[in-house]
Design an enzyme around this catalytic site. Sequence first.
Site, PDB file in Angstrom:
ATOM      1  N   MET A  12      10.397  69.502  46.532  1.00 36.53           N
ATOM      2  CA  MET A  12      10.665  68.094  46.867  1.00 36.53           C
ATOM      3  C   MET A  12      11.827  67.653  45.986  1.00 36.53           C
ATOM      4  SD  MET A  12       7.556  65.969  49.473  1.00 36.53           S
ATOM      5  CE  MET A  12       6.866  65.227  48.096  1.00 36.53           C
ATOM      6  N   GLY A  32       8.857  70.731  35.132  1.00 40.04           N
ATOM      7  CA  GLY A  32       7.719  71.526  35.833  1.00 40.04           C
ATOM      8  C   GLY A  32       8.541  72.957  36.882  1.00 40.04           C
ATOM      9  N   HIS A  33       9.329  72.412  37.655  1.00 35.33           N
ATOM     10  CA  HIS A  33       9.721  73.508  38.577  1.00 35.33           C
ATOM     11  C   HIS A  33      10.037  74.133  37.822  1.00 35.33           C
ATOM     12  CE1 HIS A  33      10.098  69.080  40.833  1.00 35.33           C
ATOM     13  NE2 HIS A  33       8.998  69.857  41.673  1.00 35.33           N
ATOM     14  N   GLN A  80       3.912  64.770  55.072  1.00 36.76           N
ATOM     15  CA  GLN A  80       2.805  64.586  53.680  1.00 36.76           C
ATOM     16  C   GLN A  80       2.701  63.419  53.351  1.00 36.76           C
ATOM     17  OE1 GLN A  80       5.100  68.094  51.695  1.00 36.76           O
ATOM     18  NE2 GLN A  80       3.910  66.828  49.434  1.00 36.76           N
ATOM     19  N   ASP A 136      -0.796  70.638  40.812  1.00 41.79           N
ATOM     20  CA  ASP A 136      -1.182  69.915  42.068  1.00 41.79           C
ATOM     21  C   ASP A 136      -2.754  70.646  42.716  1.00 41.79           C
ATOM     22  OD1 ASP A 136      -0.031  67.544  43.132  1.00 41.79           O
ATOM     23  OD2 ASP A 136       1.375  69.066  42.446  1.00 41.79           O
ATOM     24  N   SER A 154       8.407  64.073  39.148  1.00 43.51           N
ATOM     25  CA  SER A 154       9.197  64.055  40.081  1.00 43.51           C
ATOM     26  C   SER A 154       9.445  62.410  40.264  1.00 43.51           C
ATOM     27  CB  SER A 154       9.496  63.910  41.516  1.00 43.51           C
ATOM     28  OG  SER A 154       9.728  65.538  41.711  1.00 43.51           O
TER      29      SER A 154
END
Length: 277
Positions: free
Chosen positions: A28, A34-35, A59, A148, A184
């Site tokens: 997103m 992390g991404h 979401q 997640d 984020s």
Amino acid sequence: MIVIRKASEMTSLAEKLSDKSIGFVPTMGALHKGHLSLVKKSSSENDITVVSIFVNPTQFDDPKDFDRYPREVEHDLDLLKQVDVDYIFLPSGTEIYPEKDEHHYELGEISLKMEGAFRPGHFNGVASVVKRLFEIVLPKRAYFGLKDFQQFRIIQNLNTNFNLGVDVIGCETIRDEDGLAFSSRNKLLSKEDRELAIHLSKTLRLMSENSTSMSHSELENLGKQYLTNYPEIEIEYVKVVDPESFERPSRNTRKGDRLALLAAKVGRVRLIDNMKI
Ligand code: AMP
């Protein structure tokens, strides 16, 4: 690095590349380390890597949360130049949802617990966007963060239940030097709240340190008790579960085989984290 905005263009490109392996990293945006770790893993395992950036409205259970969500596409594109990305899929809302997706996704018992209970409709929105993105990008492998964890398990269920045929790969949580998991949403924290947020991973570490000497409910209480030292942090849940079933672990599980998860609001910002304990 080529930016693609149209779903039809992305799909015809993916079809042309059908003799190559496509690795896919859905995000997103408001990208962080992390991404980037997911992107690096994808590019090391595939011929082609596609990253999508799309803040998925379906979401978000709270429209204010959707409005506030950080958006910084130019900065994201700069960051992605530092890693090995072939295509960035940057669709508008109507490219993803030309029609409203009214489907109710059956995602198993897991989807009703924790994040599912605190954010009604959240996992349905996640399932809807991930299925649509898989159908557009046609990946061989897709990379998701274990930060997640519950979402990762639900996407595995979605992939199986709908025969999507993608290898769904979980990637380790990347943390800042003080232990806070990159997110984020960290960008929305004030300086004071950023300091407070380190207590989330500290809670999980404390639970891990005591995981052989305490029962599961004692561990949950220990975590909650620790966080009450910081009344500005509003706890939603602190749980210990079996990472497969998301039920209470059996009594004789070994260290490292249980999952501690928590969600809390630090100021206005809701954060989640988890750790094998
Ligand atoms: P998001 O942009 O927050 O939807 O995240 C996109 C992907 O990055 C998801 O699969 C997340 O689980 C993953 N991700 C987010 N934060 C981290 C992190 N700190 N370490 C590893 N993966 C992460």
